[in-house]
Scaffold this motif. Structure first.
Motif, PDB file in Angstrom:
ATOM      1  N   GLY A  34       1.477   8.823  -9.655  1.00 50.73           N
ATOM      2  CA  GLY A  34       2.770   9.478  -9.520  1.00 50.73           C
ATOM      3  C   GLY A  34       3.272   9.374  -8.099  1.00 50.73           C
ATOM      4  O   GLY A  34       2.545   8.962  -7.194  1.00 50.73           O
ATOM      5  N   PRO A  35       4.520   9.772  -7.861  1.00 44.15           N
ATOM      6  CA  PRO A  35       5.081   9.722  -6.506  1.00 44.15           C
ATOM      7  C   PRO A  35       4.377  10.714  -5.586  1.00 44.15           C
ATOM      8  O   PRO A  35       4.123  11.849  -5.969  1.00 44.15           O
ATOM      9  N   GLU A  36       4.053  10.263  -4.370  1.00 42.12           N
ATOM     10  CA  GLU A  36       3.375  11.116  -3.390  1.00 42.12           C
ATOM     11  C   GLU A  36       4.129  11.196  -2.075  1.00 42.12           C
ATOM     12  O   GLU A  36       4.214  12.253  -1.478  1.00 42.12           O
ATOM     13  N   THR A  37       4.659  10.057  -1.607  1.00 39.56           N
ATOM     14  CA  THR A  37       5.337  10.062  -0.310  1.00 39.56           C
ATOM     15  C   THR A  37       6.743  10.640  -0.462  1.00 39.56           C
ATOM     16  O   THR A  37       7.302  10.698  -1.566  1.00 39.56           O
ATOM     17  N   GLU A  38       7.316  11.032   0.661  1.00 41.82           N
ATOM     18  CA  GLU A  38       8.678  11.585   0.643  1.00 41.82           C
ATOM     19  C   GLU A  38       9.675  10.558   0.108  1.00 41.82           C
ATOM     20  O   GLU A  38      10.553  10.890  -0.688  1.00 41.82           O
ATOM     21  N   ALA A  39       9.533   9.288   0.523  1.00 39.77           N
ATOM     22  CA  ALA A  39      10.442   8.234   0.063  1.00 39.77           C
ATOM     23  C   ALA A  39      10.345   8.049  -1.454  1.00 39.77           C
ATOM     24  O   ALA A  39      11.362   7.852  -2.126  1.00 39.77           O
ATOM     25  N   GLU A  40       9.145   8.113  -1.991  1.00 41.13           N
ATOM     26  CA  GLU A  40       8.961   7.969  -3.442  1.00 41.13           C
ATOM     27  C   GLU A  40       9.578   9.140  -4.188  1.00 41.13           C
ATOM     28  O   GLU A  40      10.193   8.974  -5.239  1.00 41.13           O
ATOM     29  N   LYS A  41       9.442  10.331  -3.621  1.00 34.74           N
ATOM     30  CA  LYS A  41      10.005  11.520  -4.267  1.00 34.74           C
ATOM     31  C   LYS A  41      11.526  11.531  -4.183  1.00 34.74           C
ATOM     32  O   LYS A  41      12.199  11.812  -5.173  1.00 34.74           O
ATOM     33  N   VAL A  42      12.070  11.206  -3.005  1.00 35.59           N
ATOM     34  CA  VAL A  42      13.527  11.175  -2.833  1.00 35.59           C
ATOM     35  C   VAL A  42      14.128  10.093  -3.726  1.00 35.59           C
ATOM     36  O   VAL A  42      15.188  10.280  -4.312  1.00 35.59           O
ATOM     37  N   GLY A  43      13.439   8.958  -3.846  1.00 36.36           N
ATOM     38  CA  GLY A  43      13.900   7.868  -4.694  1.00 36.36           C
ATOM     39  C   GLY A  43      13.645   8.098  -6.169  1.00 36.36           C
ATOM     40  O   GLY A  43      13.950   7.258  -6.997  1.00 36.36           O
ATOM     41  N   GLN A  44      13.048   9.231  -6.502  1.00 38.15           N
ATOM     42  CA  GLN A  44      12.770   9.624  -7.880  1.00 38.15           C
ATOM     43  C   GLN A  44      11.903   8.606  -8.623  1.00 38.15           C
ATOM     44  O   GLN A  44      12.139   8.288  -9.787  1.00 38.15           O
ATOM     45  N   ALA A  45      10.897   8.086  -7.927  1.00 41.65           N
ATOM     46  CA  ALA A  45       9.968   7.156  -8.566  1.00 41.65           C
ATOM     47  C   ALA A  45       9.225   7.879  -9.688  1.00 41.65           C
ATOM     48  O   ALA A  45       8.749   8.993  -9.502  1.00 41.65           O
ATOM     49  N   GLY A  46       9.144   7.248 -10.821  1.00 45.11           N
ATOM     50  CA  GLY A  46       8.400   7.815 -11.938  1.00 45.11           C
ATOM     51  C   GLY A  46       6.929   7.452 -11.864  1.00 45.11           C
ATOM     52  O   GLY A  46       6.070   8.211 -12.286  1.00 45.11           O
ATOM     53  N   ARG A  47       6.670   6.281 -11.329  1.00 43.77           N
ATOM     54  CA  ARG A  47       5.294   5.811 -11.160  1.00 43.77           C
ATOM     55  C   ARG A  47       5.264   4.821 -10.010  1.00 43.77           C
ATOM     56  O   ARG A  47       6.258   4.170  -9.706  1.00 43.77           O
ATOM     57  N   VAL A  48       4.117   4.704  -9.372  1.00 42.70           N
ATOM     58  CA  VAL A  48       3.939   3.809  -8.236  1.00 42.70           C
ATOM     59  C   VAL A  48       2.727   2.931  -8.521  1.00 42.70           C
ATOM     60  O   VAL A  48       1.645   3.441  -8.829  1.00 42.70           O
ATOM     61  N   GLU A  49       2.916   1.622  -8.465  1.00 47.77           N
ATOM     62  CA  GLU A  49       1.789   0.705  -8.658  1.00 47.77           C
ATOM     63  C   GLU A  49       0.977   0.650  -7.381  1.00 47.77           C
ATOM     64  O   GLU A  49       1.531   0.545  -6.292  1.00 47.77           O
ATOM     65  N   VAL A  50      -0.341   0.706  -7.517  1.00 47.70           N
ATOM     66  CA  VAL A  50      -1.225   0.729  -6.355  1.00 47.70           C
ATOM     67  C   VAL A  50      -2.030  -0.565  -6.316  1.00 47.70           C
ATOM     68  O   VAL A  50      -2.628  -0.961  -7.320  1.00 47.70           O
ATOM     69  N   TYR A  51      -2.047  -1.218  -5.147  1.00 43.28           N
ATOM     70  CA  TYR A  51      -2.779  -2.465  -4.952  1.00 43.28           C
ATOM     71  C   TYR A  51      -3.704  -2.334  -3.754  1.00 43.28           C
ATOM     72  O   TYR A  51      -3.450  -1.571  -2.836  1.00 43.28           O
ATOM     73  N   ASN A  52      -4.782  -3.120  -3.776  1.00 44.34           N
ATOM     74  CA  ASN A  52      -5.730  -3.161  -2.677  1.00 44.34           C
ATOM     75  C   ASN A  52      -5.971  -4.620  -2.316  1.00 44.34           C
ATOM     76  O   ASN A  52      -6.105  -5.472  -3.193  1.00 44.34           O
ATOM     77  N   CYS A  53      -6.033  -4.914  -1.019  1.00 46.65           N
ATOM     78  CA  CYS A  53      -6.282  -6.274  -0.558  1.00 46.65           C
ATOM     79  C   CYS A  53      -7.787  -6.555  -0.584  1.00 46.65           C
ATOM     80  O   CYS A  53      -8.564  -5.825   0.005  1.00 46.65           O
ATOM     81  N   LYS A  54      -8.169  -7.633  -1.243  1.00 49.26           N
ATOM     82  CA  LYS A  54      -9.583  -8.005  -1.324  1.00 49.26           C
ATOM     83  C   LYS A  54     -10.089  -8.627  -0.016  1.00 49.26           C
ATOM     84  O   LYS A  54     -11.278  -8.698   0.200  1.00 49.26           O
ATOM     85  N   LEU A  55      -9.164  -9.064   0.863  1.00 54.34           N
ATOM     86  CA  LEU A  55      -9.564  -9.706   2.103  1.00 54.34           C
ATOM     87  C   LEU A  55      -9.768  -8.725   3.260  1.00 54.34           C
ATOM     88  O   LEU A  55     -10.658  -8.884   4.064  1.00 54.34           O
ATOM     89  N   CYS A  56      -8.882  -7.741   3.353  1.00 55.20           N
ATOM     90  CA  CYS A  56      -8.960  -6.843   4.513  1.00 55.20           C
ATOM     91  C   CYS A  56      -9.137  -5.375   4.135  1.00 55.20           C
ATOM     92  O   CYS A  56      -9.131  -4.502   5.012  1.00 55.20           O
ATOM     93  N   GLY A  57      -9.276  -5.091   2.862  1.00 51.84           N
ATOM     94  CA  GLY A  57      -9.589  -3.736   2.441  1.00 51.84           C
ATOM     95  C   GLY A  57      -8.410  -2.934   2.111  1.00 51.84           C
ATOM     96  O   GLY A  57      -8.361  -1.830   1.841  1.00 51.84           O
TER      97      GLY A  57
END
Length: 82
Positions: free
Chosen positions: A59-82
């Protein structure tokens, strides 16, 4: 990019406006990507994003995500640098 297409003559008024507006957003504003680039500017794999691994959605956590009314946020992780 031109805002005119061959089939524009088949449209008029609000329909033509919405067709052109949609085309503008799809071609000029939005950028589709299957995997985003790493946010670390020193990462060696930033050209294609293939080193990014999906961790799911949240779900939205940051202020920008909340103000932008994000319904969901895709989360990615870099396999090279963590």
């Amino acid at each position: 990019t031109s805002c005119f297409e061959k089939d524009d003559a088949d449209w008029e008024g609000d329909d033509l406006f919405l067709k052109r507006l949609t085309r503008y957003f799809k071609q000029e504003v939005m950028k589709w990507c299957n995997q985003p680039p790493c946010s670390n500017p020193n990462c060696k794999g930033n050209e294609d994003g293939k080193q990014m691994e999906s961790k799911g959605v949240r779900g939205p956590e940051t202020e920008a995500e909340k103000v932008g009314q994000a319904g969901r946020v895709e989360v990615y992780n870099c396999k090279l640098c963590g």
